[in-house]
Design a protein around this motif. Structure first.
Motif, PDB file in Angstrom:
ATOM      1  N   GLU A 126     -49.548 -90.013 -25.899  1.00 28.71           N
ATOM      2  CA  GLU A 126     -50.347 -89.226 -24.970  1.00 28.71           C
ATOM      3  C   GLU A 126     -50.853 -87.945 -25.634  1.00 28.71           C
ATOM      4  O   GLU A 126     -52.034 -87.627 -25.594  1.00 28.71           O
ATOM      5  CB  GLU A 126     -49.490 -88.894 -23.735  1.00 28.71           C
ATOM      6  CG  GLU A 126     -50.301 -88.458 -22.530  1.00 28.71           C
ATOM      7  CD  GLU A 126     -51.335 -89.506 -22.127  1.00 28.71           C
ATOM      8  OE1 GLU A 126     -52.497 -89.126 -21.927  1.00 28.71           O
ATOM      9  OE2 GLU A 126     -50.980 -90.698 -22.026  1.00 28.71           O
ATOM     10  N   ASP A 141     -65.294 -90.412 -17.222  1.00 30.12           N
ATOM     11  CA  ASP A 141     -64.233 -91.409 -17.369  1.00 30.12           C
ATOM     12  C   ASP A 141     -63.713 -91.534 -18.793  1.00 30.12           C
ATOM     13  O   ASP A 141     -63.320 -92.625 -19.229  1.00 30.12           O
ATOM     14  CB  ASP A 141     -64.729 -92.788 -16.912  1.00 30.12           C
ATOM     15  CG  ASP A 141     -64.628 -92.939 -15.405  1.00 30.12           C
ATOM     16  OD1 ASP A 141     -63.785 -92.248 -14.820  1.00 30.12           O
ATOM     17  OD2 ASP A 141     -65.382 -93.738 -14.841  1.00 30.12           O
ATOM     18  N   ALA A 143     -60.958 -90.689 -20.176  1.00 27.81           N
ATOM     19  CA  ALA A 143     -59.585 -91.180 -20.285  1.00 27.81           C
ATOM     20  C   ALA A 143     -59.539 -92.691 -20.100  1.00 27.81           C
ATOM     21  O   ALA A 143     -58.856 -93.406 -20.844  1.00 27.81           O
ATOM     22  CB  ALA A 143     -58.690 -90.492 -19.246  1.00 27.81           C
ATOM     23  N   VAL A 144     -60.274 -93.177 -19.128  1.00 28.25           N
ATOM     24  CA  VAL A 144     -60.302 -94.612 -18.866  1.00 28.25           C
ATOM     25  C   VAL A 144     -60.860 -95.360 -20.064  1.00 28.25           C
ATOM     26  O   VAL A 144     -60.282 -96.355 -20.528  1.00 28.25           O
ATOM     27  CB  VAL A 144     -61.144 -94.919 -17.603  1.00 28.25           C
ATOM     28  CG1 VAL A 144     -61.380 -96.415 -17.471  1.00 28.25           C
ATOM     29  CG2 VAL A 144     -60.458 -94.376 -16.373  1.00 28.25           C
ATOM     30  N   HIS A 147     -58.372 -95.286 -23.013  1.00 33.36           N
ATOM     31  CA  HIS A 147     -57.228 -96.178 -22.828  1.00 33.36           C
ATOM     32  C   HIS A 147     -57.612 -97.635 -23.043  1.00 33.36           C
ATOM     33  O   HIS A 147     -56.886 -98.393 -23.673  1.00 33.36           O
ATOM     34  CB  HIS A 147     -56.636 -95.981 -21.427  1.00 33.36           C
ATOM     35  CG  HIS A 147     -55.554 -94.955 -21.379  1.00 33.36           C
ATOM     36  ND1 HIS A 147     -55.807 -93.608 -21.242  1.00 33.36           N
ATOM     37  CD2 HIS A 147     -54.202 -95.059 -21.479  1.00 33.36           C
ATOM     38  CE1 HIS A 147     -54.671 -92.942 -21.247  1.00 33.36           C
ATOM     39  NE2 HIS A 147     -53.682 -93.790 -21.381  1.00 33.36           N
TER      40      HIS A 147
ATOM     41  N   LEU B 168     -52.545 -93.732 -16.061  1.00 33.34           N
ATOM     42  CA  LEU B 168     -53.777 -93.411 -15.329  1.00 33.34           C
ATOM     43  C   LEU B 168     -53.475 -93.249 -13.847  1.00 33.34           C
ATOM     44  O   LEU B 168     -52.511 -93.811 -13.324  1.00 33.34           O
ATOM     45  CB  LEU B 168     -54.815 -94.522 -15.529  1.00 33.34           C
ATOM     46  CG  LEU B 168     -55.300 -94.777 -16.954  1.00 33.34           C
ATOM     47  CD1 LEU B 168     -56.183 -96.020 -17.004  1.00 33.34           C
ATOM     48  CD2 LEU B 168     -56.057 -93.573 -17.490  1.00 33.34           C
ATOM     49  N   SER B 169     -54.306 -92.488 -13.177  1.00 35.88           N
ATOM     50  CA  SER B 169     -54.184 -92.376 -11.719  1.00 35.88           C
ATOM     51  C   SER B 169     -54.673 -93.673 -11.084  1.00 35.88           C
ATOM     52  O   SER B 169     -55.315 -94.493 -11.732  1.00 35.88           O
ATOM     53  CB  SER B 169     -55.025 -91.203 -11.217  1.00 35.88           C
ATOM     54  OG  SER B 169     -56.405 -91.518 -11.327  1.00 35.88           O
ATOM     55  N   GLU B 172     -58.389 -94.019 -11.357  1.00 36.60           N
ATOM     56  CA  GLU B 172     -58.789 -94.348 -12.723  1.00 36.60           C
ATOM     57  C   GLU B 172     -58.478 -95.802 -13.047  1.00 36.60           C
ATOM     58  O   GLU B 172     -59.241 -96.477 -13.749  1.00 36.60           O
ATOM     59  CB  GLU B 172     -58.078 -93.430 -13.720  1.00 36.60           C
ATOM     60  CG  GLU B 172     -58.614 -92.005 -13.769  1.00 36.60           C
ATOM     61  CD  GLU B 172     -57.782 -91.121 -14.671  1.00 36.60           C
ATOM     62  OE1 GLU B 172     -58.344 -90.279 -15.370  1.00 36.60           O
ATOM     63  OE2 GLU B 172     -56.532 -91.276 -14.682  1.00 36.60           O
ATOM     64  N   ARG B 173     -57.342 -96.265 -12.523  1.00 35.99           N
ATOM     65  CA  ARG B 173     -56.922 -97.626 -12.824  1.00 35.99           C
ATOM     66  C   ARG B 173     -57.928 -98.651 -12.291  1.00 35.99           C
ATOM     67  O   ARG B 173     -58.142 -99.700 -12.887  1.00 35.99           O
ATOM     68  CB  ARG B 173     -55.529 -97.879 -12.258  1.00 35.99           C
ATOM     69  CG  ARG B 173     -54.638 -98.656 -13.202  1.00 35.99           C
ATOM     70  CD  ARG B 173     -53.156 -98.373 -12.984  1.00 35.99           C
ATOM     71  NE  ARG B 173     -52.763 -98.339 -11.605  1.00 35.99           N
ATOM     72  CZ  ARG B 173     -52.121 -97.309 -11.062  1.00 35.99           C
ATOM     73  NH1 ARG B 173     -51.839 -96.251 -11.795  1.00 35.99           N
ATOM     74  NH2 ARG B 173     -51.756 -97.340  -9.802  1.00 35.99           N
ATOM     75  N   TYR B 176     -60.653 -98.674 -14.728  1.00 37.01           N
ATOM     76  CA  TYR B 176     -60.145 -99.360 -15.924  1.00 37.01           C
ATOM     77  C   TYR B 176     -60.237-100.867 -15.732  1.00 37.01           C
ATOM     78  O   TYR B 176     -60.701-101.593 -16.605  1.00 37.01           O
ATOM     79  CB  TYR B 176     -58.692 -98.922 -16.162  1.00 37.01           C
ATOM     80  CG  TYR B 176     -57.978 -99.564 -17.345  1.00 37.01           C
ATOM     81  CD1 TYR B 176     -57.906 -98.925 -18.575  1.00 37.01           C
ATOM     82  CD2 TYR B 176     -57.350-100.794 -17.213  1.00 37.01           C
ATOM     83  CE1 TYR B 176     -57.245 -99.486 -19.649  1.00 37.01           C
ATOM     84  CE2 TYR B 176     -56.680-101.386 -18.270  1.00 37.01           C
ATOM     85  CZ  TYR B 176     -56.626-100.720 -19.488  1.00 37.01           C
ATOM     86  OH  TYR B 176     -55.962-101.292 -20.538  1.00 37.01           O
TER      87      TYR B 176
END
Lengths: 191, 191
Positions: A126, A141, A143-144, A147, B168-169, B172-173, B176
């Motif tokens: 992280e 987005d 972070a999305v 990931h 992820l929140s 966000e998921r 994703y």
DNA sequence: AAGTTTTGTCAACACGTGTTGACATCTTGT
DNA sequence: ACAAGATGTCAACACGTGTTGACAAAACTT
């Protein structure tokens, strides 16, 4: 302590510490946390096992130190955003997976099953990976997208660890790489 | 041996063999080959350790038997090809990763670092996964498309094993997952 | 040159592992 | 009911692990 002394001394704590760290990095990247014994690492570094505990405190702290010293995403993702898929797919498919820039990914993959290494990986991943990676990507987005791209990278790396040629012929591997490039680019694209 | 006997007998070799296999599957999917001890498995099955060696021959053969009994791609990929990305992305992101259809993937991921489990995984993966998967996909470059999709699936599963919520929140998921659906569909698409 | 700190080796420890053989108990066939 | 086989338990084994403390040798300080 002059640089000359650093090289000529028979006994040199900073040098052996570095040797230990290098050997540990190498072995962790090939076998993962649990499968590697401190005796293997020490033997590779040319010293006794007990020095690991003395210099790092224990196996767990040694692993954390290794993760800390691995190249971060700044060294991995340098370049243009438009080339991302092409660049990374070449790295993932063509370059050796156990050393160089991909070392840290190998370590994360092979050590994910360890109950002691897993928290360290989660934290380091992280702090030193997803965070900087998302920042490097930028946009909505982030972070999305970071990931998802990281997931794909790990998956490909794992398959290369299980079977270096991915179980494909050279010709197939080229098509695999091109397809992967398109997929990676799509994973990080902002629309 | 009547069905009644199967249920009422205090001692039942086929039943304990099955219990052992179930317990082994469960633990291998959670911790991987090396991290699991035969004593844990035997305790979960409610019998003594030595029965593992007696019934299966050893830890390695037990692992092979577990891999053999796991659901193949026929159970995983059933459905329309056009829905592939959507269907699999839901499975990967929303469903529990340690049991059900994804069990076999967890086992492959967590046991990849083991020197004894790795060859078994490579063999079984080819015979019972990539092969049938490619055949199910059909069309040109089926092997390439199957391998790439499998790589992505493994990568996502691994991230869920490291961190179940993917870091992820919930909002966000969802994004994703949608992105992953698009990526997976693109990975297996024929053009 | 003597004394002190650093650096490395060695032996042992307590623990957990997979495997094996001897023994006890349940189940079945006669 | 008795013998024979199937099923499960127990104890021990040989081995490898990470860690620790005592000791030896090198390097530095005065």
């Amino acid at each position: 302590m002059t640089p000359t002394e650093l090289a000529t001394r028979k006994r040199n704590s900073t040098a052996t510490r570095a040797n230990l760290l290098d050997a540990a990095t190498k072995h962790f990247a090939r076998q993962g946390y649990d499968a590697v014994s401190l005796r293997e690492i020490a033997a590779e570094a040319g010293v006794d096992v007990s020095l690991v505990s003395r210099y790092f405190g224990g196996k767990e702290e040694l692993f954390a130190a290794v993760m800390d010293g691995c190249p971060g995403p700044d060294r991995i993702f340098e370049g243009e955003h438009a080339d991302f898929g092409d660049r990374i797919s070449r790295m993932l498919v063509d370059e050796p997976v156990v050393d160089g820039k991909l070392e840290v990914i190998s370590i994360m993959i092979l050590s994910a099953s360890s109950v002691v290494a897993s928290p360290i990986i989660r934290r380091m991943g992280e702090e030193r990976f997803f965070g900087p990676f998302a920042k490097w990507l930028g946009g909505a987005d982030a972070a999305v997208r970071a990931h998802l791209a990281a997931s794909i990278m790990k998956g490909v790396s794992m398959d290369r660890l299980i079977q270096d040629d991915l179980g494909l012929s050279a010709r197939e591997r080229v098509r695999y790489r091109k397809r992967l490039a398109r997929v990676l680019q799509s994973a990080v694209s902002e629309d």
